[in-house]
Motif scaffolding. Sequence first.
Motif, PDB file in Angstrom:
ATOM      1  N   UNK A   6      30.527   6.802  -4.158  1.00 48.70           N
ATOM      2  CA  UNK A   6      29.384   6.207  -4.847  1.00 48.70           C
ATOM      3  C   UNK A   6      28.577   5.426  -3.825  1.00 48.70           C
ATOM      4  N   UNK A   7      27.262   5.386  -4.011  1.00 45.08           N
ATOM      5  CA  UNK A   7      26.393   4.654  -3.095  1.00 45.08           C
ATOM      6  C   UNK A   7      26.683   3.160  -3.198  1.00 45.08           C
ATOM      7  N   UNK A   8      26.752   2.505  -2.052  1.00 43.53           N
ATOM      8  CA  UNK A   8      27.018   1.064  -2.023  1.00 43.53           C
ATOM      9  C   UNK A   8      25.713   0.306  -2.191  1.00 43.53           C
ATOM     10  N   UNK A   9      25.674  -0.631  -3.135  1.00 45.71           N
ATOM     11  CA  UNK A   9      24.472  -1.459  -3.302  1.00 45.71           C
ATOM     12  C   UNK A   9      24.875  -2.832  -3.833  1.00 45.71           C
ATOM     13  N   UNK A  10      24.075  -3.875  -3.500  1.00 48.08           N
ATOM     14  CA  UNK A  10      24.440  -5.250  -3.854  1.00 48.08           C
ATOM     15  C   UNK A  10      24.390  -5.556  -5.344  1.00 48.08           C
ATOM     16  N   UNK A  85      37.321   4.342  15.724  1.00 47.28           N
ATOM     17  CA  UNK A  85      36.190   4.082  14.841  1.00 47.28           C
ATOM     18  C   UNK A  85      36.415   4.739  13.488  1.00 47.28           C
ATOM     19  N   UNK A  86      36.960   5.950  13.504  1.00 45.61           N
ATOM     20  CA  UNK A  86      37.201   6.669  12.263  1.00 45.61           C
ATOM     21  C   UNK A  86      38.187   5.923  11.384  1.00 45.61           C
ATOM     22  N   UNK A  87      39.167   5.272  11.997  1.00 49.82           N
ATOM     23  CA  UNK A  87      40.132   4.501  11.223  1.00 49.82           C
ATOM     24  C   UNK A  87      39.514   3.197  10.708  1.00 49.82           C
ATOM     25  N   UNK A  88      38.661   2.573  11.526  1.00 56.59           N
ATOM     26  CA  UNK A  88      38.048   1.308  11.122  1.00 56.59           C
ATOM     27  C   UNK A  88      37.137   1.480   9.913  1.00 56.59           C
ATOM     28  N   UNK A  89      36.535   2.669   9.788  1.00 56.19           N
ATOM     29  CA  UNK A  89      35.582   2.864   8.687  1.00 56.19           C
ATOM     30  C   UNK A  89      36.275   3.268   7.388  1.00 56.19           C
ATOM     31  N   UNK A  90      37.586   3.222   7.353  1.00 57.44           N
ATOM     32  CA  UNK A  90      38.370   3.662   6.187  1.00 57.44           C
ATOM     33  C   UNK A  90      37.720   3.226   4.865  1.00 57.44           C
ATOM     34  N   UNK A  91      37.417   4.203   4.026  1.00 57.84           N
ATOM     35  CA  UNK A  91      36.829   3.926   2.718  1.00 57.84           C
ATOM     36  C   UNK A  91      35.319   4.010   2.688  1.00 57.84           C
ATOM     37  N   UNK A  92      34.680   4.058   3.868  1.00 56.74           N
ATOM     38  CA  UNK A  92      33.214   4.073   3.955  1.00 56.74           C
ATOM     39  C   UNK A  92      32.734   5.402   4.523  1.00 56.74           C
ATOM     40  N   UNK A  93      31.565   5.862   4.023  1.00 53.94           N
ATOM     41  CA  UNK A  93      31.006   7.135   4.452  1.00 53.94           C
ATOM     42  C   UNK A  93      29.492   7.006   4.549  1.00 53.94           C
ATOM     43  N   UNK A  94      28.875   7.947   5.241  1.00 49.22           N
ATOM     44  CA  UNK A  94      27.412   8.011   5.302  1.00 49.22           C
ATOM     45  C   UNK A  94      26.969   9.274   4.587  1.00 49.22           C
ATOM     46  N   UNK A  95      26.129   9.113   3.573  1.00 49.02           N
ATOM     47  CA  UNK A  95      25.596  10.256   2.835  1.00 49.02           C
ATOM     48  C   UNK A  95      24.078  10.101   2.725  1.00 49.02           C
ATOM     49  N   UNK A 137      29.570   5.997  14.841  1.00 45.00           N
ATOM     50  CA  UNK A 137      30.129   7.300  14.490  1.00 45.00           C
ATOM     51  C   UNK A 137      29.045   8.364  14.368  1.00 45.00           C
ATOM     52  N   UNK A 138      27.933   8.013  13.727  1.00 48.50           N
ATOM     53  CA  UNK A 138      26.841   8.981  13.548  1.00 48.50           C
ATOM     54  C   UNK A 138      26.305   9.415  14.904  1.00 48.50           C
TER      55      UNK A 138
END
Length: 230
Positions: A6-10, A85-95, A137-138
């Motif tokens: 799901x997109x992250x937003x405040x 870096x891939x491990x540090x971003x656990x749970x986060x993605x770029x879409x 990462x990108x």
Amino acid sequence: MSIQLVALNPQEHRNLRLKPGHAEASHFTEVMLSEFGSAAAGCPILLAKNPETGAFYAGAMFGFKPDENLLSDKMGGSVPPYRTLDQQREGFYVTEDEIAIDEGCPRFSEYEGDLLFDMDGQPATPLRHIQRVLTQLVHGKKETEAFTATLLSLKLIEPIDISLNFDDGEKLVLQGLYTVSLDTLHELDDAAVLDLFRKGYLQLIYTMVGSLKHIGTLANIRNRRLSRAA
């Protein structure tokens, strides 16, 4: 395990908190060019093929079998564990240029950990760190793909079979891994070598090849672990 992105937003995630990363690096974890120096200090860097695309990618070897991380404190490793870096971003993605999260990831909670957003809805310190990691990462993906494409075009990639015998009698043969052929590198013409040097690839190649000595280091750590378990 399915991923629920799901997109992250405040607005929707103003109370969402982030707990420390819990996942251990897998036995072979993708790394970017910017990570070669840190990763090569304690583990081998090799190439492998993506099973879905067939494209080469660089990976740091932490163990010889799935779910085996010999550099983890839990395994009694003598080398401080390196978090990719891939491990540090656990749970986060770029879409589509947006940050998304896997809502099923156990790092997220509304009761434990640090808030991702501050009172003004701005990224708090943990999220700012994740943003930097995702940016690396990108960009790192593109840089690493260019590096492996160059190696491939110069026919510098060669398979490496690793056979290991352990004190408990187990024999492991690792296949599907690749490294850089120094013999082929030394046969390149001056123009090709100069181009590798100017791109910074020559140093990365020697970093990869030099890191192969850590295969023996990991084997020794594994043998010590077996001795303690006996």
